[in-house]
Write a protein that holds these residues in place. Sequence first.
Motif, PDB file in Angstrom:
ATOM      1  N   VAL A 214       0.814  -1.215   0.000  1.00  0.00           N
ATOM      2  CA  VAL A 214       0.000   0.000   0.000  1.00  0.00           C
ATOM      3  C   VAL A 214       0.851   1.271   0.000  1.00  0.00           C
ATOM      4  O   VAL A 214       0.518   2.249  -0.675  1.00  0.00           O
ATOM      5  CB  VAL A 214      -0.976   0.008   1.199  1.00  0.00           C
ATOM      6  CG1 VAL A 214      -0.239  -0.015   2.523  1.00  0.00           C
ATOM      7  CG2 VAL A 214      -1.917   1.202   1.128  1.00  0.00           C
ATOM      8  N   LEU A 215       1.969   1.260   0.728  1.00  0.00           N
ATOM      9  CA  LEU A 215       2.798   2.460   0.770  1.00  0.00           C
ATOM     10  C   LEU A 215       3.440   2.750  -0.576  1.00  0.00           C
ATOM     11  O   LEU A 215       3.463   3.900  -1.034  1.00  0.00           O
ATOM     12  CB  LEU A 215       3.876   2.313   1.847  1.00  0.00           C
ATOM     13  CG  LEU A 215       3.375   2.188   3.295  1.00  0.00           C
ATOM     14  CD1 LEU A 215       4.553   2.096   4.245  1.00  0.00           C
ATOM     15  CD2 LEU A 215       2.494   3.370   3.653  1.00  0.00           C
ATOM     16  N   GLU A 216       3.959   1.708  -1.224  1.00  0.00           N
ATOM     17  CA  GLU A 216       4.562   1.891  -2.540  1.00  0.00           C
ATOM     18  C   GLU A 216       3.516   2.350  -3.555  1.00  0.00           C
ATOM     19  O   GLU A 216       3.776   3.248  -4.369  1.00  0.00           O
ATOM     20  CB  GLU A 216       5.208   0.584  -3.019  1.00  0.00           C
ATOM     21  CG  GLU A 216       6.433   0.161  -2.227  1.00  0.00           C
ATOM     22  CD  GLU A 216       6.072  -0.627  -0.972  1.00  0.00           C
ATOM     23  OE1 GLU A 216       4.881  -0.667  -0.622  1.00  0.00           O
ATOM     24  OE2 GLU A 216       6.991  -1.206  -0.357  1.00  0.00           O
ATOM     25  N   GLU A 217       2.328   1.750  -3.501  1.00  0.00           N
ATOM     26  CA  GLU A 217       1.259   2.125  -4.431  1.00  0.00           C
ATOM     27  C   GLU A 217       0.848   3.580  -4.236  1.00  0.00           C
ATOM     28  O   GLU A 217       0.641   4.325  -5.204  1.00  0.00           O
ATOM     29  CB  GLU A 217       0.053   1.211  -4.227  1.00  0.00           C
ATOM     30  CG  GLU A 217       0.304  -0.243  -4.626  1.00  0.00           C
ATOM     31  CD  GLU A 217      -0.802  -1.164  -4.142  1.00  0.00           C
ATOM     32  OE1 GLU A 217      -1.803  -0.662  -3.585  1.00  0.00           O
ATOM     33  OE2 GLU A 217      -0.667  -2.397  -4.323  1.00  0.00           O
ATOM     34  N   THR A 218       0.745   3.992  -2.979  1.00  0.00           N
ATOM     35  CA  THR A 218       0.351   5.369  -2.687  1.00  0.00           C
ATOM     36  C   THR A 218       1.425   6.349  -3.124  1.00  0.00           C
ATOM     37  O   THR A 218       1.125   7.407  -3.700  1.00  0.00           O
ATOM     38  CB  THR A 218       0.070   5.537  -1.181  1.00  0.00           C
ATOM     39  OG1 THR A 218      -0.902   4.573  -0.778  1.00  0.00           O
ATOM     40  CG2 THR A 218      -0.458   6.930  -0.878  1.00  0.00           C
ATOM     41  N   ASP A 219       2.687   6.029  -2.857  1.00  0.00           N
ATOM     42  CA  ASP A 219       3.780   6.908  -3.263  1.00  0.00           C
ATOM     43  C   ASP A 219       3.822   7.061  -4.787  1.00  0.00           C
ATOM     44  O   ASP A 219       4.049   8.156  -5.307  1.00  0.00           O
ATOM     45  CB  ASP A 219       5.121   6.357  -2.769  1.00  0.00           C
ATOM     46  CG  ASP A 219       5.314   6.557  -1.273  1.00  0.00           C
ATOM     47  OD1 ASP A 219       4.592   7.387  -0.693  1.00  0.00           O
ATOM     48  OD2 ASP A 219       6.176   5.869  -0.693  1.00  0.00           O
ATOM     49  N   GLU A 220       3.606   5.957  -5.506  1.00  0.00           N
ATOM     50  CA  GLU A 220       3.615   6.013  -6.970  1.00  0.00           C
ATOM     51  C   GLU A 220       2.462   6.870  -7.493  1.00  0.00           C
ATOM     52  O   GLU A 220       2.630   7.666  -8.419  1.00  0.00           O
ATOM     53  CB  GLU A 220       3.520   4.600  -7.549  1.00  0.00           C
ATOM     54  CG  GLU A 220       4.786   3.776  -7.383  1.00  0.00           C
ATOM     55  CD  GLU A 220       4.615   2.356  -7.890  1.00  0.00           C
ATOM     56  OE1 GLU A 220       3.550   2.058  -8.469  1.00  0.00           O
ATOM     57  OE2 GLU A 220       5.543   1.537  -7.716  1.00  0.00           O
TER      58      GLU A 220
ATOM     59  N   TRP B  66      -3.417  14.912  -1.357  1.00  0.00           N
ATOM     60  CA  TRP B  66      -4.063  14.763  -0.046  1.00  0.00           C
ATOM     61  C   TRP B  66      -5.196  13.738  -0.120  1.00  0.00           C
ATOM     62  O   TRP B  66      -5.326  12.862   0.730  1.00  0.00           O
ATOM     63  CB  TRP B  66      -4.588  16.115   0.413  1.00  0.00           C
ATOM     64  CG  TRP B  66      -5.167  16.133   1.796  1.00  0.00           C
ATOM     65  CD1 TRP B  66      -4.637  15.563   2.921  1.00  0.00           C
ATOM     66  CD2 TRP B  66      -6.385  16.765   2.204  1.00  0.00           C
ATOM     67  NE1 TRP B  66      -5.452  15.802   3.998  1.00  0.00           N
ATOM     68  CE2 TRP B  66      -6.520  16.532   3.601  1.00  0.00           C
ATOM     69  CE3 TRP B  66      -7.345  17.508   1.541  1.00  0.00           C
ATOM     70  CZ2 TRP B  66      -7.606  17.024   4.334  1.00  0.00           C
ATOM     71  CZ3 TRP B  66      -8.424  18.005   2.277  1.00  0.00           C
ATOM     72  CH2 TRP B  66      -8.556  17.750   3.645  1.00  0.00           C
ATOM     73  N   ASP B  67      -6.022  13.846  -1.176  1.00  0.00           N
ATOM     74  CA  ASP B  67      -7.117  12.886  -1.356  1.00  0.00           C
ATOM     75  C   ASP B  67      -6.580  11.470  -1.518  1.00  0.00           C
ATOM     76  O   ASP B  67      -7.144  10.502  -0.995  1.00  0.00           O
ATOM     77  CB  ASP B  67      -7.959  13.271  -2.581  1.00  0.00           C
ATOM     78  CG  ASP B  67      -8.776  14.537  -2.355  1.00  0.00           C
ATOM     79  OD1 ASP B  67      -9.005  14.895  -1.189  1.00  0.00           O
ATOM     80  OD2 ASP B  67      -9.177  15.168  -3.360  1.00  0.00           O
ATOM     81  N   CYS B  68      -5.473  11.352  -2.255  1.00  0.00           N
ATOM     82  CA  CYS B  68      -4.851  10.038  -2.487  1.00  0.00           C
ATOM     83  C   CYS B  68      -4.346   9.441  -1.182  1.00  0.00           C
ATOM     84  O   CYS B  68      -4.569   8.259  -0.890  1.00  0.00           O
ATOM     85  CB  CYS B  68      -3.709  10.193  -3.492  1.00  0.00           C
ATOM     86  SG  CYS B  68      -2.801   8.675  -3.819  1.00  0.00           S
ATOM     87  N   ARG B  69      -3.671  10.249  -0.365  1.00  0.00           N
ATOM     88  CA  ARG B  69      -3.150   9.765   0.918  1.00  0.00           C
ATOM     89  C   ARG B  69      -4.295   9.344   1.842  1.00  0.00           C
ATOM     90  O   ARG B  69      -4.235   8.305   2.489  1.00  0.00           O
ATOM     91  CB  ARG B  69      -2.321  10.855   1.607  1.00  0.00           C
ATOM     92  CG  ARG B  69      -1.078  11.282   0.861  1.00  0.00           C
ATOM     93  CD  ARG B  69       0.044  10.285   0.989  1.00  0.00           C
ATOM     94  NE  ARG B  69       1.242  10.746   0.294  1.00  0.00           N
ATOM     95  CZ  ARG B  69       2.293  10.007   0.070  1.00  0.00           C
ATOM     96  NH1 ARG B  69       2.311   8.755   0.476  1.00  0.00           N
ATOM     97  NH2 ARG B  69       3.332  10.467  -0.575  1.00  0.00           N
TER      98      ARG B  69
END
Length: 207
Positions: free
Chosen positions: A65-71, A88-91
Amino acid sequence: TPTATRRAELQSRYHFTCTCPACAAPDDLLAAARCRHCSGPVFPSAVWFRSACAKGCADPVSPTVLEETDEACAAMAGDTLTALQAAWDCRRAALSDTHHTAIAVAQRLLDACTGVARWSLAYHGGRWLYQALDRLELGSSPIRGVLAYKIGKIAALEDDRRGALQYLQTAANMLGTTHGAGSAHVVEIKAMIGDVAASMAVGRGEE
């Protein structure tokens, strides 16, 4: 870097104990993801994010999830208001409100909104940020006090006098504890509280 290691290094090099949100909050809260089933927090475990969420949902988040969110956020890179709001919405969609990256983006968004007088969005983002810091249980920290002061001023610009009074009083109480009731900043906030209270009285037709 673990909180204890970070604080020890700051104490050794600069001789102070840091109380910023990243250092004052429990590591688990700052690294929590959001359950994709119930939206509750999922804390890191020895097997990364494989443990159930607080409500017991199975398979609560993707292991990456962290890698997907960062990408996803990398594609929205930039300091424009649109890019910051999208990040912000993505995080918030993937991570807990207390995750350190969600808080960092919210702080940048609040600064960007105030810089271009987008008061409605700044008020919304500021209140979200305050609630996120509140969940970290930082107590009467200067960071929360200054944020409450900012939100109170924005609330007044949005003509939400009741909200302005609430946040300004919170700011006065917190900064009174950390800076002293007679400090210039607290005296200024108390004067603003008086002005807002007076305008509310006028609105009710009181003398």
